[in-house]
Design a protein around this motif. Structure first.
Motif, short mmCIF file in Angstrom:
data_model
loop_
_atom_site.label_atom_id
_atom_site.label_comp_id
_atom_site.label_asym_id
_atom_site.label_seq_id
_atom_site.Cartn_x
_atom_site.Cartn_y
_atom_site.Cartn_z
N ARG A 73 24.02 96.47 -44.44
CA ARG A 73 24.19 95.54 -45.46
C ARG A 73 23.78 95.62 -46.69
N GLY A 74 22.55 95.82 -46.68
CA GLY A 74 21.69 95.53 -47.96
C GLY A 74 22.21 96.66 -48.78
N TYR A 75 22.23 98.06 -48.34
CA TYR A 75 22.94 99.01 -49.28
C TYR A 75 24.09 98.52 -49.77
N PHE A 76 25.17 98.02 -49.06
CA PHE A 76 26.38 97.90 -49.68
C PHE A 76 26.41 96.64 -50.71
N ARG A 77 25.36 95.63 -50.40
CA ARG A 77 25.33 94.71 -51.36
C ARG A 77 24.75 95.21 -52.49
N LYS A 78 23.85 95.94 -52.56
CA LYS A 78 23.37 96.62 -53.84
C LYS A 78 24.44 97.11 -54.56
N GLN A 79 25.12 98.02 -53.92
CA GLN A 79 26.30 99.02 -54.59
C GLN A 79 27.48 97.98 -55.10
N GLU A 80 27.72 96.76 -54.61
CA GLU A 80 28.47 95.83 -54.92
C GLU A 80 27.90 95.26 -56.48
N ARG A 81 26.60 94.80 -56.57
CA ARG A 81 26.27 94.26 -57.74
C ARG A 81 26.00 95.26 -58.74
N LYS A 129 29.98 98.28 -43.40
CA LYS A 129 29.35 97.59 -44.53
C LYS A 129 29.07 96.07 -43.71
N HIS A 130 29.45 95.73 -42.98
CA HIS A 130 29.23 94.17 -42.30
C HIS A 130 28.00 94.51 -41.24
N ARG A 138 29.36 95.48 -59.91
CA ARG A 138 29.72 94.27 -61.02
C ARG A 138 29.17 94.27 -62.25
#
Lengths: 327, 258, 250
Positions: A310-318, A304-305, A321
C-alpha cells in the motif's frame, strides 16, 4: 527483642526474593543477548543496513545465534556490521555463508540472517568477514510491474477504439479496406501488446521466484507469506495476474494470425468479402482482451490495497499528482 | 485585587514549599551519611513497607496483568498478531505500567501511612520527646523511612511486575493456549536491559519521592488532628503528582540515552 | 530547702525573647532555678509558658537572650553538646507524648539507647526499666502498648521515661492537664516523691492553682511575656495586684 529479630529475618527473606527475581530477569535477558556465552566476532559488509541496530538478533538457519555488536560506516557505500555469534553455533557456519538483512515479522525489528553456504568449506573463525547479498526490494519490482500494466491498459483502449470503428459498419470497413495504414496500426499495437504481455509474464515469473526465495529466507515478507491467509491471497493475486497475461498473450496471438491472414490475401477487401466472420472474430477477440485487461487491472488494484504494498502505491500516486501539478 | 493577592500568596507559598522540601531532602542526605545509624528502625520500617505491602502489590499486579492481557487480546487478534502479546505486555508492564501503578498504590498505602504517623507524632509532641531524650528524630524517623521506601519500592515493583506477567501468562495459557514456557521465552526475548535498568533506576526515585513527601508532610504537620489528616492527604496527593513528574523526566532521559 | 544563693543556680534565663511574626510571646523573660527547689511558672494559656520551656531544651530557637544550664549556653550549643546536656534534663510533656508504636518497655528503653553509659553499668537496661516503672507503680504494665493505658497511667509512664536517665533538672509542661482531680493529685504526689528521692530541681509549668499550691517552693507569674510577679504561693495569693489576683480567683 524477639519480634524485631523475626522482622529482620522476614525483611531479609523479602529482599532476597526481590533481588533473586531481579537477577534472574537480568540473567535471562542477558542470556538472550548472548552476553554470558562465549562469542566470536564475524563481520559482514553492506551497502545499506535498512535500519539495523546494535543488539538486533543474528540468525543462522532461523536460530538466534547472536547479536549485532557494532555498525560502522567505513565509506559512503560500505557499512561494516560486527556480529557477536555464539562460539558453539559458530562452528556450523561455513566461510561462504551469506549474510542478509531482513525484518523479523511485520512490525518487528531488523535481523541479520545468515544463510548456510553451499560448499563444504571450513567453519568461520573470529574476525572473519562473510559475503553478503542485498535483495532487490519488492518496491523496485512492483514499480516496473505497474508501468507495464499501465501500458497494457492503454494499448487495450486503443485496440477497443479500433474494433469499435470496425464494428461501426460499411464506412469504417471501407476505410479498413482502402487504408492499409490502419492494418499497420493494428499490427504495431499488437506488437506492443505482445511486448507488454511478455513483460508482465517476466515480472510475474520474477515475483514468483521472489516469493519462493522469500520463503526460504524467512524475512518479513516471508513471514507474511507463511501466514496462511495473507500468503494465499498474494499467491492468488499473482496467479490471477499470470492468468490475465496469458489470456492477453493468447488473444494477441489470435489477432496476429488474423492480420497475417489479411496480409497474405492480396486484396483485403476480397478476404473480407469471403470471410464474413472476420469482424465478429475481431470483435470477440477484442472483448476477450478487454476482459483480460480489466482483470489485470483488478488484480493490480487488489495488490495496491494489500497492506504490504500500500505504502508504495500511495507514494506512486503522490508522485504522479505532483508531476501533474507541475505540468 | 483580593484574588490577585491570594494568587500571589499562593504562588509564593508553593515556591516556599518546594524550597522547604528541597531543604528537607538535603537534610536527609546530610544525615544519612553521619553516625549513628538506626539499623533496627530501618529494618522495622522495611518490614512495614516491604513485606506488609507485598500482598497488596501482588494482588494489584496480578489483576493488572490479567486485565491488561484480556483487554489487548481482541485488538491484537484483529491484526492477527496474538503472538506479539507477551512482548507487548512485558514491555509495557516492565517499562511503564508496572512501576507507575505500583508506585501509586504504594504512595496511597505507604505515603499516607508515613504522613499520618509522623503527623500525629508531631502533634502529640512525640517528636519533641525524642529530641529531648537525646535521639535525633530526623535520623530515627525520617532517614529510616525514606531509606526504607527507597530500598523497598524497587523490590516491590520487580515482584509486582513478575506477578503481573504471571497473570498475563495465565490468560494467554487459558485463552490462547500458549505454554508458560513459550510465554516467558517470548517475554525475555522482547525485554532488553534498556527496558529493565531504567525502570529499576526510576523505581528508586519513586520510592525516594514517596518517602520524602510523606515524611516532609508529616514532620512539618501542625494544627492538631486536622493537620494530621491534611498531612496524610497531602502526602498522597503530592507524592502521586511527583511520581508522574519523575516518570516524565525518567522517560525523557531514557529516550535520550537508550 | 536550701537558701537561694547564686552558686546554687542550676538554670538561668536572661532576657528571653521570642516572637512569631507580629506576635511577641516572650518579651525579656528572666528566671533563676536554684538547686533542689520546685519553681512553678503560672500563666494563662497562650502566655508563652510552653514556648519558654521549649526554648529551654532547644526545641525552639529563641530570638534573643541567654539560657544557661550548668554554665552552658543552650542557644549557642551544637547538636552533639546539646544532646549531652539534654540527658541532664527530664521533660514531661503535656500529653505524655509516649511513642505509641512501642510498648511501655520500649518507650522507657528509648532514652537509654544512646545514653546508656550516663546511668552507669552496674544495672542492666532491664533493671533500669523495671526500677523506673516501680517508682511510678506501674511494673505490671511493662508489655502493654500506650493506647492500652489510661490517661493517668500514661502520664506516669511518661514520668518514668523522663526520669530514667536520672536527670538533675526536671521540666514539667502542664503535668496535670487532661486528668481528673484525683489522678492529678496522685501525679503531684508522685512528683514530690521523685523530687525527694532523686534530689532534682524542678520547673513546673501549669495553670492549675491546686497543683501550684501543693508543689511550689517559689512561683513566677508569666504575664505579657515577662516575669510579672515572683514569690511564694502565700505571698502571691494575698497580692492586691489585679493581674495577680486574677490567677487565684477560681
Amino acid at each position: 527483642m524477639q519480634k524485631s529479630t523475626s522482622n529482620k529475618a522476614r525483611v531479609g527473606f523479602f529482599v532476597i526474593i526481590g533481588t533473586l527475581v531481579f537477577v534472574a530477569a537480568l540473567y535471562f535477558i542477558g542470556n538472550r543477548q548472548h552476553i554470558f556465552s562465549k562469542n566470536i566476532q564475524v563481520y559482514a559488509v553492506f551497502r545499506n543496513v535498512n535500519g539495523l541496530q546494535m543488539g538486533n538478533n543474528v540468525r543462522y538457519s532461523g536460530i538466534n545465534v547472536g547479536t549485532v555488536g557494532k555498525i560502522e560506516m567505513v565509506d559512503e557505500a560500505t557499512i561494516v556490521v560486527q556480529m557477536m555469534v555464539e562460539e558453539k553455533t559458530g562452528s556450523f557456519i561455513k566461510k561462504d555463508a551469506i549474510a542478509t538483512i531482513g525484518s523479523d515479522g511485520l512490525v518487528g525489528s531488523m535481523v541479520v540472517n545468515i544463510l548456510p553456504g553451499k560448499e563444504n568449506l571450513s567453519a568461520i573463525t573470529s574476525g572473519d568477514t562473510i559475503p553478503t547479498y542485498s535483495k532487490i526490494g519488492a518496491d523496485d519490482m512492483l514499480s516496473t510491474l505497474n508501468v507495464t500494466n499501465e501500458n497494457a491498459a492503454l494499448l487495450t483502449a486503443d485496440l477497443l477504439k479500433i474494433t469499435n470503428k470496425i464494428l461501426q459498419g460499411e464506412g469504417a470497413l471501407g476505410a479498413l479496406i482502402t487504408d492499409s495504414s490502419l492494418t499497420k496500426d493494428i499490427r504495431a499495437t499488437l506488437v506492443n501488446l505482445k511486448q507488454t504481455t511478455e513483460g508482465t509474464n517476466r515480472l510475474v515469473g520474477s515475483l514468483n521466484r521472489k516469493f519462493s526465495k522469500i520463503d526460504m529466507e524467512n524475512s518479513a515478507a516471508g513471514v507474511l507469506l507463511k501466514d496462511s491467509i495473507v500468503g494465499d491471497k498474494i499467491k492468488q493475486m499473482v496467479a490471477n495476474l499470470e492468468q490475465s497475461s496469458v489470456v492477453i498473450s493468447e488473444t494477441t496471438q489470435q489477432l496476429g494470425s488474423i492480420i497475417s491472414e489479411i496480409d497474405t490475401t492480396e486484396n483485403t477487401f476480397n478476404y473480407l468479402m469471403k470471410n464474413e466472420n472476420l469482424p465478429k472474430t475481431i470483435d470477440s477477440t477484442m472483448l476477450e482482451i478487454k476482459e483480460a485487461s480489466k482483470k489485470l487491472n483488478e488484480n493490480m488494484e487488489a495488490l495496491k490495497h494489500n497492506f504490504l504494498f500500500r505504502g508504495y502505491f500511495r507514494k506512486q500516486e503522490r508522485l504522479e499528482r505532483k508531476n501533474k501539478e507541475r505540468d | 485585587m483580593d484574588a490577585t493577592n491570594s494568587i500571589t500568596v499562593r504562588t509564593k507559598r508553593f515556591f516556599e514549599e518546594i524550597g522547604d522540601m528541597t531543604y528537607f531532602a538535603f537534610r536527609f542526605f546530610r544525615e544519612v551519611f553521619t553516625t549513628p545509624f538506626e539499623w533496627k528502625e530501618l529494618i522495622r520500617q522495611c518490614y512495614q513497607m516491604g513485606n506488609r505491602s507485598f500482598l497488596l502489590v501482588g494482588v494489584t499486579g496480578f489483576i493488572l496483568g490479567l486485565v491488561f492481557t484480556l483487554q489487548s487480546r481482541p485488538t491484537l487478534m484483529e491484526f492477527g498478531a496474538e503472538s506479539w502479546m507477551p512482548s507487548m505486555v512485558s514491555i509495557s508492564i516492565v517499562r511503564e505500567i508496572g512501576p507507575v501503578i505500583i508506585a501509586l498504590i504504594c504512595a496511597g498505602r505507604i505515603g499516607s501511612g508515613i504522613g499520618a504517623e509522623l503527623g500525629s507524632m508531631k502533634v502529640t509532641e512525640q517528636i519533641d520527646a525524642m529530641e529531648v531524650s537525646g535521639t535525633n528524630p530526623f535520623k530515627y524517623l525520617v532517614v529510616t523511612r525514606i531509606l526504607a521506601t527507597t530500598l523497598m519500592l524497587p523490590l516491590l515493583i520487580i515482584m509486582g511486575d513478575a506477578v503481573a506477567l504471571f497473570g498475563s501468562a495465565i490468560v494467554e495459557n487459558l485463552k490462547g493456549e500458549v505454554s508458560y514456557m513459550l510465554y516467558f521465552n517470548k517475554v525475555f526475548d522482547a525485554l532488553k536491559f534498556s527496558d529493565v535498568v531504567p525502570a529499576t533506576v526510576k523505581s528508586f526515585f519513586f520510592g525516594f519521592a514517596i518517602g520524602l513527601v510523606g515524611c516532609y508532610k508529616g514532620y512539618n504537620c501542625s494544627k492538631g488532628t486536622v493537620g494530621v489528616g491534611e498531612a496524610s492527604n497531602a502526602a498522597v496527593v503530592y507524592s502521586s503528582m511527583l511520581l508522574f513528574v519523575i516518570d516524565f523526566i525518567a522517560v525523557f532521559l531514557t529516550d535520550i540515552f537508550f | 530547702m536550701m537558701q537561694p544563693k547564686d552558686s546554687n543556680i542550676v538554670l538561668e534565663i536572661k532576657n528571653l525573647k521570642k516572637s512569631f511574626g507580629d506576635n511577641h510571646v516572650l518579651n525579656g523573660f528572666n528566671l533563676k532555678l536554684y538547686e533542689g527547689e520546685n519553681l512553678v511558672i503560672m500563666g494563662k494559656s497562650g502566655s508563652g509558658k510552653s514556648v519558654m520551656i521549649k526554648c529551654l531544651v532547644g526545641l525552639m530557637k529563641a530570638d534573643d537572650g541567654a539560657i544557661k544550664i550548668k554554665d552552658f549556653d543552650i542557644i549557642s550549643l551544637g547538636r552533639k553538646e546539646l544532646d549531652v546536656l539534654r540527658t541532664e534534663i527530664g521533660f514531661l510533656f503535656q500529653g505524655s507524648a509516649l511513642y505509641d508504636s512501642m510498648t511501655v518497655r520500649e518507650n522507657l528503653e528509648f532514652p537509654l539507647r544512646r545514653n546508656r553509659e550516663k546511668v552507669g553499668t552496674n544495672q542492666t537496661t532491664e533493671e533500669l526499666v523495671i526500677e523506673a516503672l516501680e517508682n511510678v507503680g506501674l511494673k505490671h504494665a511493662i508489655d502493654l502498648m500506650p493506647a492500652e493505658l489510661s490517661g493517668g497511667m500514661q502520664r506516669r509512664v511518661a514520668l518514668a521515661r523522663a526520669l530514667i536517665l536520672k536527670p538533675k533538672i526536671m521540666l514539667y509542661d502542664e503535668p496535670t492537664t487532661g486528668l481528673d482531680p484525683i489522678t492529678s493529685k496522685e501525679i503531684i504526689q508522685l512528683m514530690r516523691t521523685i523530687q525527694q528521692t532523686y534530689k532534682t530541681s524542678s520547673l513546673i509549668i501549669t495553670h492549675d492553682v491546686d497543683c501550684a499550691r501543693v508543689i511550689s517552693n517559689r512561683m513566677i507569674l508569666l504575664v505579657d511575656g515577662i516575669n510579672y510577679a515572683e514569690g511564694t504561693f502565700k505571698e502571691l495569693s494575698i497580692s492586691e495586684d489585679p493581674k495577680v489576683k486574677a490567677f487565684f480567683k477560681s
